[in-house]
Motif scaffolding. Structure first.
Motif, PDB file in Angstrom:
ATOM      1  N   ASP A   1      -6.060   4.145  -4.001  1.00 48.14           N
ATOM      2  CA  ASP A   1      -7.086   3.031  -4.388  1.00 48.14           C
ATOM      3  C   ASP A   1      -7.971   2.391  -3.099  1.00 48.14           C
ATOM      4  N   TYR A   2      -7.964   3.107  -1.960  1.00 55.50           N
ATOM      5  CA  TYR A   2      -8.845   3.031  -1.162  1.00 55.50           C
ATOM      6  C   TYR A   2      -9.999   3.839  -0.922  1.00 55.50           C
ATOM      7  N   ASP A   3     -11.253   3.612  -0.581  1.00 57.20           N
ATOM      8  CA  ASP A   3     -12.260   4.582  -0.601  1.00 57.20           C
ATOM      9  C   ASP A   3     -11.615   5.406   0.659  1.00 57.20           C
TER      10      ASP A   3
ATOM     11  N   ASP B   1     -12.129   4.763   4.463  1.00 58.46           N
ATOM     12  CA  ASP B   1     -11.561   3.308   4.657  1.00 58.46           C
ATOM     13  C   ASP B   1     -10.130   3.515   4.875  1.00 58.46           C
ATOM     14  N   GLY B   2      -9.310   4.427   3.835  1.00 62.58           N
ATOM     15  CA  GLY B   2      -7.934   4.947   4.184  1.00 62.58           C
ATOM     16  C   GLY B   2      -7.561   5.396   5.267  1.00 62.58           C
TER      17      GLY B   2
ATOM     18  N   LEU C   1       0.744  -1.315   0.196  1.00 64.10           N
ATOM     19  CA  LEU C   1      -0.120  -0.104   0.039  1.00 64.10           C
ATOM     20  C   LEU C   1       0.994   1.121   0.033  1.00 64.10           C
TER      21      LEU C   1
END
Length: 278
Positions: free
Chosen positions: A210-212, A215-216, A153
């Motif tokens: 690439d995360y909401d 959520d990130g 990530l």
């Protein structure tokens, strides 16, 4: 022919997973024989305390030079005055972000290796501590599941993120000023040339690619909460003359609150970094 006895580095552990207190004399430290041992100890302990060593600025600079390549400040000065008094520090407004967990130089090609902070004027008792978190030890303590989760990530780091902590509702003009300084994408896990790994987190990290967005932020908060738990942290209560050194490549730090007009003054030097975050 007479032989010279080598000076031994003398230290004691502060906590199992972070911190060591170095008890060598000023003369022994300035002699320059202990630089390699000190840097090795720093990597494994995250933060070193030299209690009431009382370096003046010339000695502070000289000691820093025994440890690695000296890193000057942006305007070429050797000593950076850490003060919230704008008469003493033209960037005092940005320093308010230092009340939150961070590491220095996230925009640099190679973040500084270490910082050395010397206490000159203290804030009122019970305020103005400096706290440190060992992000090597925190990574090593992650579960196998979490290590797999964060392995590939990447997060966006920006000055704007640090300033939102201080001014959560900026004017558009303020936002544009912060945003103009830029942003940088960094991995959540730094694989060092030594092979060891540390977490790359702190208040400069704003979202995970690439995360909401929510959520990130949740994952960043969870990692920060874990890494700054009691097991991995040390809080230094300053005395005038203390010198504290920390590994900027494997730790986070922050100041605890102190009155902005109290005159607290610290002097800082830095050692240049020698590896990018990869």
């Amino acid at each position: 022919m007479a032989t010279q006895e080598l000076t031994a580095l003398r230290s004691e552990e502060i906590k199992p997973k972070i911190g060591a207190r170095v008890i060598n004399s000023k003369e022994e430290l300035l002699a320059g024989d202990l630089g390699g041992e000190i840097m090795n100890l720093l990597e494994h302990r995250g933060v070193l305390v030299f209690p009431e060593i009382n370096f003046n600025d010339e000695e502070h600079v000289a000691f820093t030079n025994t440890l690695g390549k000296f890193a000057r400040e942006m305007r070429g000065e050797e000593i950076y005055k850490v003060s919230l008094d704008e008469k003493q520090n033209a960037t005092a407004e940005y320093l308010k972000g230092a009340f939150f967990w961070h590491f220095d130089g996230f925009m640099s090609p190679m973040p500084i290796r270490a910082s050395l902070l010397s206490a000159k004027v203290l804030s009122p008792p019970g305020t103005g501590r400096t706290e440190f978190a060992n992000t090597y030890a925190a990574y090593e303590a992650l579960s196998g599941e979490d290590k797999a989760l964060v392995a590939d990530l990447r997060a966006v780091h920006a000055l704007a993120a640090t300033q939102l902590d201080v001014t959560p509702e900026p004017t558009y003009e303020q936002w544009q000023e912060w945003r103009a300084i830029g942003r940088k994408e960094l991995p959540l896990v730094w694989t060092h040339k030594s092979g060891r790994k540390s977490l790359v987190i702190g208040n400069s990290a704003h979202n995970i690619l690439d995360y909401d967005p929510l959520d990130g932020e949740e994952l960043l908060i969870r990692l920060r909460s874990f890494a700054t738990g009691p097991e991995f942290t040390y809080s230094h209560d300053w005395k005038v003359g203390d010198l504290v050194m920390w590994d900027n490549t494997g730790s986070l730090h922050r100041a605890t609150y102190y009155p902005l007009d109290c005159g607290r003054m610290m002097h800082r030097t830095k050692i240049e970094g020698d590896e990018p975050i990869v």
